[in-house]
Structures are given as structure tokens and as C-alpha cells.
Design a protein around this motif. Structure first.
Motif: not given
Length: 771
Positions: A346-358, A362-370, A440-445
Motif C-alpha cells: 500500500a505504501i509502495h503504491a500510494t507513496h503515502q505512509p499514513d494509514v489515515l490518508a489511504m 481494495g478495487k485497485r489492489l484486490p489481491l493485497t486487500a484479500t 496509485i503509482y505502482h500496481g500489484e505484481s
């Protein structure tokens, strides 16, 4: 095990260069190394579960009785499978995480991870305490390098240094405890120590051993008041955080305490101390979690709380507590590594370390969300995850031990904080705010999602079919309990007190989750509370140490060689005089003239006269010649006492010294008058007199004590029989003390080279000027 460890260290070293040359493909292939180890040691599970142990003994320092003894039992097998299994996923994840980084950076990180893994395996396999300590300190060293991997960042450097100071300082305390333990029981084997608990408790060294070992374990596993370094270690890259918090170094303190639970339980203070500090650490971590807004920061607090819970369980004791410890270690490793993987993605994808700002990931990173949802439900201790079974076992252990109400409240509050953290990790970044998702800056791999999905699936599988985990958990519990453990794990126990406590945990956790944003704003901005529960004490101690060092430098390192010498001499005088007063036997001065010899006395008078003249003359050249009288007098003393070889050596050395000093003095400018003030010269004189009196008292004490000729007699007997030499002195120098002689020769050669270099440079400069 020894071969596996050796190969892992070698391959880890080679990987630094191989991965730089081959790039990402071999980076992923590097995961085959820990995976092969995982499969190899997994095949030991049936035998280990049947009570079989694998022991390897390799002589390391035979003269000191130190050996590298490796032992694989149920508890070490549990850690082995966690380290290698999660290590495999960490390498895969790191290769994908650093996909945009230069090949050298990716190679360096994976190489460090493999070295860290090797050190961890060496620690959990070691049965010899000295070997365990060596690998223990290697984990501190490699964690320092991993935490400070982003060396360009000030926070990373500071966090790495802090972790090294705390854990290495605790390691020194642990080493003291290990030495005292070996001294008390005359054994270094953990297996032998485990069977001699009453003997250890009866030792007068037991209190010191307990305190030193607890300091070492508490610093390693971030127990209060050493809890602050672990959250700060979040400056490390996310793959390192996943490995560090789930399966490696931070659990070493727990590992050691569990290993020593059997012998240390005979000490009355052991259990209550662990319960108190474990519960306190759990509550402090829960409070600090309410103050954090960073994704990794809040997960780090849950790790501190989990370690406190494990320490508390070890303090409770009993068979069920042993099962609870190993079950929670397994469950925690599965969900914590997965959560850190998801946080890193999530941090790698958004370049944002604060969880309040995310929001809306789930829709952009579905496997990570699962994977994150599965891991978060496990952290919350909800069925049908394996962590639910672990939580039920924890409460069963506490009720079985008749833990007090306060301790149950602490456990409920701490586990409720885990529920809050799990809901925060899953709901806020992935399932909420879908109307305005984060950019999102980086997707799932595949490399980023494989690890968390596998760990989440494993937690679900073990929850639905707990009998799959029973052979490993029972074997591990048997190892630390010291007796056969056959504990059945069930997903559903019916309506029990444990279930009621679990429901209370979930209800309180939901309330904390709802209150968390407000708590972050109120508590997070409380400077006093942050200092009290954070690293303010460490920072003050660290800054105070640096201030003391600066003050000492100003006072001692002021460029005055006279002061340097005076400080050294004063320290030697104080220490030597104190030692002489405490340990020297009472002696009386023999004023009889028996054995008086005129020739040595005359030589000694000349030597004293030379020393007096050297202190009175103003010419440095005359002082050097006068001091030479002392050296030549020593040679005459050797000659008069039947040691012509020593006399010849002394003559040669003294001539060389006088000539060299004379040559140097002839090339230095002449300075007339004293460079020292009257008070300074008075201090020099007082110190000289004191040093002379100290030597006189020392010689008096030595001559008054009985003469022990055992060493001389040994050399006399062994010089010809073992070294085939009739000159005892030569045999001592060349054979018995050959290394000392070689060192002395090296010193003389280096000094000669230095003098030759100075004279040569001086001559070259003079020749250049004349040209």
C-alpha cells in the motif's frame, strides 16, 4: 545443520556479487535457497514429533572446552520453519519491492536478508551457550545493517544505531549471565542446564544470573523499558520489517526465556518478573498504538504488545501455557508478516505512509486487500482463523494458572488493541472511502502478492484444520515444557469462559477502533506522554554520554603531552597502589646485611646517579647519555648474575637507543630554559617519587612472599625433553613463548623502519636544499 549453516553463509556472501550481475531473475531464484532449507527441515517433523532430536557437535576451541553444538528439537524446528518459510517469501517480496532500484541495491538487500537468516538459524540451533551468544550478536549486527539500509536517511541511521546500542548492550549483559551460569554449573549446554534448575537456583550467583539474562532477553524482544527501539526500526525497508517482526530477531528474547523456563522456574522471582514486565509491555504498546497514525508504526506497536504477551505467558508456566506460547508464535508470524507485506504494498503504491490518508485501495489492489483482510481477521482473533485458536489457548492458560483479575484485564485490553489494529489495517486503506480512492503509482505484481496470500491462506487452513498444526505445536511445547505434551487444538470449544473473554476482546476492540482517529489527534499530540512512553530517556542518556565525551576531550585531549603522561601515570599509580594495599601480604623490611654484594651495589649507585643527573641537567643530549647509564647498568646486573645473553641483548638495545636519540637530538633546534612552570615541575617530582615508592613497595611485597619455583622447574624439565634445547632461556623465547618473541621482533622491526624513514626523509630534504 552445520553444513546447511555453512553453505547458507557462503551463498549469502556470494549473492552480493551474483545478484548484481544477473538482475531480477536470479533475485527471485535466490528464494530457492531458504525454500530448500524449509523443505529439508520440514521432512524432520515426523521424527521430531515422535521425540527424536538431531544433535551435531563440532569442536571449536578445544582448549577452552568450547564447541559448536547444534540441536534440533521441536522448539528449534518451529523457529527453523518460520525463519526459512517466511524468509522465502521475504526474498520474493524484496525482489519485487526493489524492482525499480539499481541491481546493486537489490542484491545488497537480499544478501543481507540471507545473512540475517543464517545468524538466526545458528542461534536457535545452538545448544552451547557460547555458540548461541556468537550467533545472537550476529543477528544484532545484521539487523543494524538492515535497519540502516537506507543510509542516506537520517532516521534510518539513527534507528539502526539505536537498535545496535540497545541490543548489543543487552547482549553484553547476557554474556555476563552466560559466563556466570557456566561457572555455577560447570556446563555450557542448554540441555544440561535445563535439567539442573534446583542446583542453579541454590547457587549464590543465581540473582546476578537472573538479572543479566533478563536484561539480555528484554532488550532483544523490546520489553519495557527497552520497548522503544523496535517501533523506531520501522525505518527499515518493508521486507526487512516483515522478517524482523514476524519470525526473526525480536522473538529471540522470547526463545531464550522459553528455553530457560525449566531451570529458571526454580527461582521464585523468575515467573512474577516475567508476568509483570510482559503485562506492562502489553499495556504500554496498546496505549502507544492509540497514538500512531502511520501504517507500519501501528503494526510495530502490535508486535511489541505481542512480545509482551508471550513473555507474560512464559512467566505463567504450566503445560497449557507452553502450548499457548508456541501456538501464538506460529499464529503471530503468519498474520504479522502478511500485514507488513500488505502495508508495504500500500505504501509502495500510494507513496503515502499514513494509514489515515489511504482510501479505496481494495478495487485497485484486490489481491493485497484479500490477503490483508485475512491477516487482519487473524490479528483480531476471529474465527475461523488459526489466531482465534491461539487466543482461546492463551485465555485457557491464564485461567488454568488462576491468573488474577488484573492480569486478565491486561490481557483483554491488549488483545482488544490487536483487534483495533487489525480493523485499522484492513478497513481504512482497503475497504473504506471508495468514492475518492487514493492515487496509485505502482500496481500489484506476483512477487508482491504471493507472500501475503500464502500466509493468509495458511492461517485459514490451520484454523479450519488445526490438526495440521498439532504435530509441530505439540513437539515445540514438549521441548520447552520438559515433558510430553499432547494438546488437541479445536476451532470450536463450545460456550466457555475463554469464548466469553474473546467476545469481550472483540467488543472492546471495535470501540477502540471507532475511537482511534480521535485518540490519534489527542494522544498523538501529547508531548509529555510521547516522551514518557517513547525513547526520551534513551535520547537523554545518549546525549549525556556524548556531552561527557566532549567534556573529557576538552579536559584530557588538549594537545599537552605532559598532561597525557601525567594522567596515565596517575591512573596507574592509583590502581596499582589500591591493588597492592588490598592483596599484598604483610611483609617486614629486612635490614640485615646478609647476602650483601659490593659489585651490584656499586652498579646500582651509578644507575641512581644517572637518573638524578638526567633530571637536573638542562641539556637534552646530556640527559640522554645519563639515562643510558641506567640501561648499561641493567646489562651489568644481568652479567653479574650469570646471564651473558641477556646482558649482550641489553647492551645492543641500549647502544641503539642512545645513538638514535642522539642523532635525532642533533637535528632538533636547541631550546634553553624550562618549558614547565614551578608548580608543574613540583607535580612531576611528586609523581616520580610516588612511582618510585610504589615500585619499592611492590618489590618488597614480592620478595617477602614465598618464592614459587614451579614454573621455572617446569621449563627446566621440559626445555630439553620437549624442545630439545639445553639453553632454557632460548627455549622459552623460541618455543614456549614463540608468539611473544615474534611480536617483539615485529615491534622492533617496525620501530627501526619508522626511525629509518624519519632519518631518510630528513636527509632527502637536506639534500634537496643543497641542490
Amino acid at each position: 545443520m552445520a553444513i546447511s549453516l555453512t553453505l547458507l553463509f557462503i551463498i549469502s556472501g556470494l549473492s552480493f556479487w551474483l545478484l548484481r550481475l544477473t538482475g531480477a531473475r536470479l533475485g527471485a531464484a535466490a528464494a530457492l535457497i531458504p525454500f530448500a532449507l524449509f523443505v529439508w527441515f520440514f521432512l524432520y517433523l515426523p521424527d521430531i514429533g515422535s521425540g527424536f532430536e538431531v544433535v551435531e557437535d563440532i569442536s571449536w576451541v578445544p582448549s577452552l572446552g568450547v564447541s559448536l553444538t547444534f540441536r534440533l528439537d521441536g522448539f528449534s524446528l518451529l523457529f527453523t520453519l518460520l525463519v526459512t518459510g517466511i524468509g522465502t517469501l521475504v526474498v520474493l517480496y524484496a525482489n519485487a519491492y526493489f524492482c525499480d532500484a539499481p541491481a546493486t541495491r537489490r542484491a545488497s538487500f537480499i544478501g543481507l536478508i540471507l545473512l540475517f537468516m543464517a545468524a538466526m538459524l545458528g542461534t536457535v540451533w545452538s545448544d552451547h551457550l557460547i555458540g548461541l551468544y556468537v550467533f545472537w550478536e550476529l543477528t544484532s549486527l545484521f539487523s543494524y545493517l538492515i535497519i540502516g539500509f537506507d543510509a542516506a536517511k537520517k532516521d534510518a541511521r539513527k534507528a539502526a544505531l539505536q537498535s545496535l546500542i540497545v541490543t548489543a548492550g543487552g547482549g553484553l549483559a547476557l554474556f555476563g549471565g552466560i559466563l556466570l551460569m557456566g561457572l555455577a554449573l560447570d556446563t555450557w549446554s542448554l540441555l544440561q542446564i535445563a535439567m539442573r534448575g534446583p542446583e542453579l537456583a541454590a547457587s549464590p550467583l543465581a540473582p546476578a544470573i537472573l538479572v543479566l539474562v533478563l536484561i539480555g532477553a528484554f532488550t532483544k524482544s523490546a520489553q519495557f523499558p527497552f520497548h522503544f527501539w523496535l517501533p523506531n526500526a520501522m525505518a527499515a525497508p518493508t521486507p526487512a520489517s516483515a522478517f524482523l517482526h514476524s519470525a526473526t530477531m525480536v522473538k529471540l528474547g522470547v526463545y531464550l526465556l522459553a528455553r530457560l523456563d525449566a531451570p529458571f522456574s526454580a527461582m521464585p522471582a523468575f515467573g512474577p518478573t516475567l508476568v509483570f514486565f510482559g503485562a506492562l509491555t502489553l499495556l504500554v504498546a496498546a496505549l502507544r498504538a492509540l497514538m500512531q497514525g502511520g501504517f507500519k508504526a501501528i503494526l510495530a506497536q502490535s508486535t511489541v504488545g505481542s512480545l509482551g504477551l508471550l513473555v507474560m505467558l512464559i512467566g505463567l508456566g504450566g503445560t497449557v501455557a507452553s502450548v499457548a506460547v508456541v501456538t501464538f508464535i506460529l499464529a503471530h508470524a503468519l498474520y504479522k508478516a502478511a500485514l507488513f507485506f500488505c502495508a508495504g504494498t500500500a505504501i509502495h503504491a500510494t507513496h503515502q505512509p499514513d494509514v489515515l490518508a489511504m482510501r479505496g485501495l481494495g478495487k485497485r489492489l484486490p489481491l493485497t486487500a484479500t490477503a490483508c483482510v485475512l491477516a487482519a481477521l487473524a490479528m483480531a482473533g476471529l474465527p475461523p482463523l488459526f489466531a482465534f485458536i491461539a487466543k482461546e489457548t492463551i485465555f485457557e492458560a491464564m485461567l488454568d494458572d488462576r491468573a488474577g483479575a488484573l492480569l486478565l484485564v491486561a490481557a483483554v485490553v491488549g488483545n482488544a488493541a490487536f483487534v483495533m489494529i487489525g480493523l485499522t489495517a484492513a478497513l481504512r486503506p482497503f475497504l473504506l472511502g471508495s468514492a475518492a480512492p487514493s492515487k496509485i503509482y505502482h500496481g500489484e505484481s506476483p512477487g508482491l502478492v504471493a507472500g501475503p496470500l500464502l500466509l493468509g491462506a495458511a492461517g485459514l487452513l490451520f484454523g479450519l484444520f488445526p490438526n495440521f498444526a498439532e504435530p509441530l505445536t505439540n513437539a515445540a511445547a514438549t521441548s520447552i515444557a520438559g515433558q510430553e505434551v499432547a494438546f488437541s487444538l479445536y476451532l470450536w470449544h463450545g460456550v466457555t469462559p475463554m469464548l466469553m473473554l474473546s467476545l469481550a476482546v472483540v467488543a472492546l476492540g471495535v470501540l477502540l477502533y471507532l475511537a482511534w482517529p480521535l485518540a490519534v489527534r489527542w494522544l498523538g499530540s501529547n508531548v509529555v506522554l510521547a516522551r514518557l512512553l517513547g525513547d526520551a530517556g534513551y535520547n537523554r542518556l545518549f546525549d549525556g554520554t556524548l556531552a561527557l565525551a566532549r567534556l573529557s576531550t576538552r579536559m584530557l585531549q588538549n594537545g599537552d603531552q605532559h598532561r597525557y603522561t601525567a594522567i596515565v601515570m596517575a591512573t596507574v599509580l592509583a590502581v596499582s597502589a589500591g591493588t597492592l594495599v588490598l592483596v599484598a601480604p604483610s611483609t617486614q623490611l629486612d635490614l640485615s646485611m646478609e647476602g650483601f654484594r659490593l659489585a651490584p651495589t656499586a652498579v646500582l649507585i651509578l644507575m641512581v646517579a644517572g637518573g638524578i643527573i638526567a633530571t637536573r641537567v638542562r641539556s637534552l643530549l646530556t640527559a640522554v647519555v645519563s639515562m643510558g647509564m641506567i640501561g648499561f647498568g641493567s646489562a651489568l646486573i644481568f652479567l653479574l648474575n650469570g646471564a651473558p645473553d641477556l646482558a649482550l641483548t641489553q647492551f645492543s638495545v641500549e647502544v641503539l637507543i642512545v645513538l638514535i636519540l642522539t642523532a635525532l637530538l642533533l637535528r632538533t633546534p636547541v631550546r634553553r630554559g624550562h618549558s614547565r612552570t614551578r608548580s608543574e615541575r613540583g607535580m612531576d617530582a611528586a609523581m616520580s617519587v610516588g612511582f618510585g615508592l610504589l615500585l619499592f613497595a611492590g618489590l618488597l611485597a614480592m620478595t617477602g612472599a614465598p618464592l614459587d619455583l614451579s614454573l621455572s622447574e617446569f621449563y627446566g624439565r621440559a626445555s630439553y625433553a620437549e624442545a630439545y634445547g639445553r639453553n632454557v632461556v632460548n627455549v622459552i623465547l623460541v618455543d614456549f613463548r614463540a608468539l611473544d618473541t615474534m611480536g617483539e621482533i615485529a615491534v622492533i622491526c617496525l620501530a627501526a623502519i619508522g626511525v629509518w624513514g624519519m632519518l631518510r626523509v630528513r636527509g632527502a630534504h637536506r639534500g634537496g636544499k643543497s641542490a
